[in-house]
Design an enzyme around this catalytic site. Structure first.
Site, PDB file in Angstrom:
ATOM      1  N   ASP A 287      19.607  48.692  98.762  1.00  0.00           N
ATOM      2  CA  ASP A 287      18.795  49.670  98.028  1.00  0.00           C
ATOM      3  C   ASP A 287      19.655  50.672  97.269  1.00  0.00           C
ATOM      4  O   ASP A 287      20.834  50.818  97.542  1.00  0.00           O
ATOM      5  CB  ASP A 287      17.947  50.454  99.033  1.00  0.00           C
ATOM      6  CG  ASP A 287      16.645  49.743  99.331  1.00  0.00           C
ATOM      7  OD1 ASP A 287      16.419  48.672  98.751  1.00  0.00           O
ATOM      8  OD2 ASP A 287      15.870  50.273 100.140  1.00  0.00           O
ATOM      9  N   LYS A 309      14.993  50.712  94.183  1.00  0.00           N
ATOM     10  CA  LYS A 309      13.770  51.174  93.512  1.00  0.00           C
ATOM     11  C   LYS A 309      14.019  52.609  93.082  1.00  0.00           C
ATOM     12  O   LYS A 309      14.338  53.455  93.898  1.00  0.00           O
ATOM     13  CB  LYS A 309      12.584  51.119  94.481  1.00  0.00           C
ATOM     14  CG  LYS A 309      12.224  49.715  94.854  1.00  0.00           C
ATOM     15  CD  LYS A 309      10.887  49.700  95.539  1.00  0.00           C
ATOM     16  CE  LYS A 309      10.941  49.227  96.954  1.00  0.00           C
ATOM     17  NZ  LYS A 309      11.716  49.763  97.937  1.00  0.00           N
ATOM     18  N   MET A 422      11.332  62.945  99.300  1.00  0.00           N
ATOM     19  CA  MET A 422      10.910  62.745  97.914  1.00  0.00           C
ATOM     20  C   MET A 422      10.087  63.938  97.416  1.00  0.00           C
ATOM     21  O   MET A 422       9.051  63.763  96.773  1.00  0.00           O
ATOM     22  CB  MET A 422      10.094  61.437  97.803  1.00  0.00           C
ATOM     23  CG  MET A 422      10.932  60.225  98.142  1.00  0.00           C
ATOM     24  SD  MET A 422       9.987  58.718  98.401  1.00  0.00           S
ATOM     25  CE  MET A 422       9.615  58.792 100.135  1.00  0.00           C
TER      26      MET A 422
HETATM   27  C1  LIG Z   1      12.408  56.055 100.024  1.00  0.00           C
HETATM   28  S1  LIG Z   1      12.923  57.385 101.030  1.00  0.00           S
HETATM   29  C2  LIG Z   1      13.910  56.542 102.153  1.00  0.00           C
HETATM   30  C3  LIG Z   1      14.141  57.297 103.408  1.00  0.00           C
HETATM   31  C4  LIG Z   1      15.086  56.582 104.333  1.00  0.00           C
HETATM   32  N1  LIG Z   1      14.510  55.364 104.829  1.00  0.00           N
HETATM   33  C5  LIG Z   1      15.511  57.468 105.491  1.00  0.00           C
HETATM   34  O1  LIG Z   1      15.201  57.155 106.654  1.00  0.00           O
HETATM   35  O2  LIG Z   1      16.161  58.476 105.239  1.00  0.00           O
HETATM   36  C6  LIG Z   1      14.072  58.200  99.983  1.00  0.00           C
HETATM   37  C7  LIG Z   1      14.128  59.698 100.191  1.00  0.00           C
HETATM   38  O3  LIG Z   1      14.879  60.025 101.345  1.00  0.00           O
HETATM   39  C8  LIG Z   1      15.500  61.273 101.140  1.00  0.00           C
HETATM   40  N2  LIG Z   1      16.943  61.084 101.282  1.00  0.00           N
HETATM   41  C9  LIG Z   1      17.603  59.932 101.529  1.00  0.00           C
HETATM   42  N3  LIG Z   1      18.915  60.147 101.655  1.00  0.00           N
HETATM   43  C10 LIG Z   1      19.105  61.461 101.504  1.00  0.00           C
HETATM   44  C11 LIG Z   1      20.240  62.310 101.539  1.00  0.00           C
HETATM   45  N4  LIG Z   1      21.458  61.834 101.757  1.00  0.00           N
HETATM   46  N5  LIG Z   1      20.048  63.638 101.351  1.00  0.00           N
HETATM   47  C12 LIG Z   1      18.845  64.140 101.129  1.00  0.00           C
HETATM   48  N6  LIG Z   1      17.730  63.386 101.103  1.00  0.00           N
HETATM   49  C13 LIG Z   1      17.848  62.067 101.276  1.00  0.00           C
HETATM   50  C14 LIG Z   1      15.159  61.736  99.749  1.00  0.00           C
HETATM   51  O4  LIG Z   1      14.035  62.573  99.851  1.00  0.00           O
HETATM   52  C15 LIG Z   1      14.819  60.446  99.087  1.00  0.00           C
HETATM   53  O5  LIG Z   1      13.992  60.637  97.957  1.00  0.00           O
END
Ligand SMILES: C[S@@+](CC[C@H](N)C(=O)[O-])C[C@H]1O[C@@H](n2cnc3c(N)ncnc32)[C@H](O)[C@@H]1O
Length: 507
Positions: A287, A309, A422
């Site tokens: 991803d 995505k 998000m």
């Molecule tokens: C589709 S979701 C996936 C979440 C992922 N499965 C998880 O457990 O963290 C994507 C969102 O996770 C958050 N996100 C993921 N990595 C991040 C990071 N390193 N710092 C801040 N937010 C993060 C953001 O809000 C991003 O838009």
């Protein structure tokens, strides 16, 4: 044996040729031993080994010798409580004998190995000399110059044992290396080796050509058999091995999918299991949020398929990703489905494995550290805290047609932390709604950019001020919003400050 030097170094001597040993209040300069040791594993089962010394170090050595099946004689005027306990446990079986005496040469009568662990340098030296005269391997604790053998650091996955030694030059380096090896060798290796031992004769009988046998074992120990043992499916693993042995002609390999959480960005937050599966996958489907540093840890020759995505840029629709995983597994590949954070937290991992399950494709799921845990920890914001928050809730703040569709009364409760994934685009709506549904506009709120990475930034403010502050800061996604009294702690607890981002920069 050559007597060790007991005088201080002369001005002309090189300091690295000497080291200092301490015995109680005294310390001695000893000439270093510059030899290469022969690494061997010794069978001391049911043989007599002598340990001189009655303290804790001696107790540790005794325990090690007993584990290897030796009969041990401890020679010391007194014993520490640990040794007394061992004596009570082992003496009934005749495995441990105690001689309440000071050491003399007769103690070595039928010994095959001796360890000197007294706190008296002169006694240790005498033991070393006596053992050398009798050609009995001797180890003097913390004194390589008096040793004819040294003990390595070990990574114990019995029956697999990995030994690490720096030849007595740097115990700290050895310890560091051992710690690295500990993380690389799954604990189930012991069981894996034990099962391999069980099947060894049958495999030998089945494949008379050594080369064929070797290829069989390589396939077994790196393939589904090992994977099933690591996953705790021992019966299935044995059944698989039986099946492979029965069917001499190799069946086409069956593919499988590993749904793996890659964590929020910092590669050091990967799990051991994730690391291992990354090394053995035949193909990777990853991803957008999987960081380049993590992709760098894949085997160089592993084909990579980007399935990221992005907002307004759906590179690959979810259904196509599901179908792709099925197709690759049907081709017999071990497919690594690598996702940011945890696959089951806003990751659509559930949908992917539902499709796999529906198509009879074997899979396993490896949890990852979700963004909420990673970003909050690195920002110094505990998600719960006895004084500020008894619950924590994860939501997505997707903006759809200018609004965010959430259960606001349920969110706007006191003593609760809200983590919004998000939530960057809908931040203004989010803050306004929480205030409108009863949270004070002074409620602490923070946004974390690229949590756990070198680009992490944390803006800590309030529900009222956070949207403007964020707009002015031009943050780069991914970002995570945290709302609740716990955010107050950021200023005090922020410990991770890459690129000079100090806690409370935004205030
Ligand atoms: C589709 S979701 C996936 C979440 C992922 N499965 C998880 O457990 O963290 C994507 C969102 O996770 C958050 N996100 C993921 N990595 C991040 C990071 N390193 N710092 C801040 N937010 C993060 C953001 O809000 C991003 O838009």
């Amino acid at each position: 044996m050559q007597a060790p030097m007991l005088q201080p170094c002369s001005r002309r001597s090189k300091p690295e040729e000497y080291f200092r040993v301490k015995y109680g209040k005294d310390s001695f300069l000893i000439q270093a031993k510059k030899v290469n040791f022969l690494p061997i594993f010794l069978d001391i089962h049911d043989r007599n080994c002598v340990v001189a010394g009655g303290g804790e170090v001696a107790a540790r050595k005794v325990a090690m010798l007993l584990r290897a099946g030796a009969r041990v004689t401890v020679v010391a005027p007194r014993l520490c409580s640990e040794l007394l306990e061992q004596l009570n446990e082992q003496s009934r079986e005749g495995k441990l004998v105690y001689r309440a005496e000071t050491f003399h040469g007769d103690h070595l009568a039928d010994a095959v190995l001796v360890i000197a662990a007294t706190d008296d340098f002169a006694v240790n030296q005498r033991i070393s000399e006596a053992a050398n005269r009798l050609r009995i391997p001797v180890n003097v604790v913390d004194n390589p110059a008096l040793c004819s053998f040294i003990m390595p650091s070990i990574v114990d996955r019995t029956p697999v044992v990995v030994a690490v030694s720096s030849g007595g030059t740097s115990p700290v380096l050895t310890r560091l290396l051992r710690a690295r090896l500990e993380t690389m060798i799954p604990t189930a290796y012991g069981r894996l080796a034990a099962y391999a031992g069980e099947f060894r004769d049958r495999v030998k009988h089945r494949f008379s050509q050594p080369a064929k046998r070797r290829r069989f074992w390589e396939r077994v120990l790196q393939g589904p058999f090992a994977e099933m043992v690591f996953a705790g499916k021992d019966q299935a693993a044995k059944a698989w091995l039986e099946h492979e042995l029965e069917n001499e002609t190799e069946e086409p390999v069956k593919g499988e999918v590993y749904l793996v959480g890659a964590g929020p960005g910092d590669p050091e937050l990967l799990t051991f299991r994730a690391m291992r599966l990354m090394q053995q996958a035949d193909v990777v489907v990853y991803d957008r949020l999987v960081s380049p540093e993590i992709l760098d840890m894949l085997r160089r020759d592993t084909p990579r398929i980007y399935a990221g995505k992005e907002r307004n840029r759906h590179t690959m629709p979810q259904e196509s990703i599901n179908d792709l995983l099925v197709r690759l597994a049907r081709e017999g590949k071990r497919v690594l489905r690598l996702k940011g954070g945890d696959p089951f937290i806003f990751g659509r991992g559930g949908e992917e494995i539902e499709t796999l399950s529906g198509n009879g494709i074997p899979f396993e799921v490896v949890p990852g550290i979700t963004a909420a845990n990673g970003a909050a920890s690195y920002a110094g914001i505990p998600l719960t805290h006895r004084d500020y928050a008894q619950s924590c809730i994860f939501v997505t703040g997707h903006l759809k047609d200018g609004s965010v569709d959430l259960d606001w009364p349920m969110l706007a409760r006191p003593k609760q932390t809200i983590v919004v994934y998000m939530g960057l685009l809908g931040l203004t709506v989010l803050c306004k709604q929480l205030i409108a549904h009863g949270l004070p506009n002074t409620t602490p709120a923070a946004i974390v950019q690229q949590g756990t990475t070198r680009k992490q930034r944390v803006l800590a403010a309030t529900l009222e001020t956070l949207p403007d502050l964020t707009a002015a800061a031009h943050l780069v996604p991914p970002t995570l919003v945290i709302v609740g009294e716990v955010v107050k702690l950021h200023r005090k607890l922020a410990w991770f400050q890459p690129e000079g981002n100090l806690p409370g920069d935004a205030e």
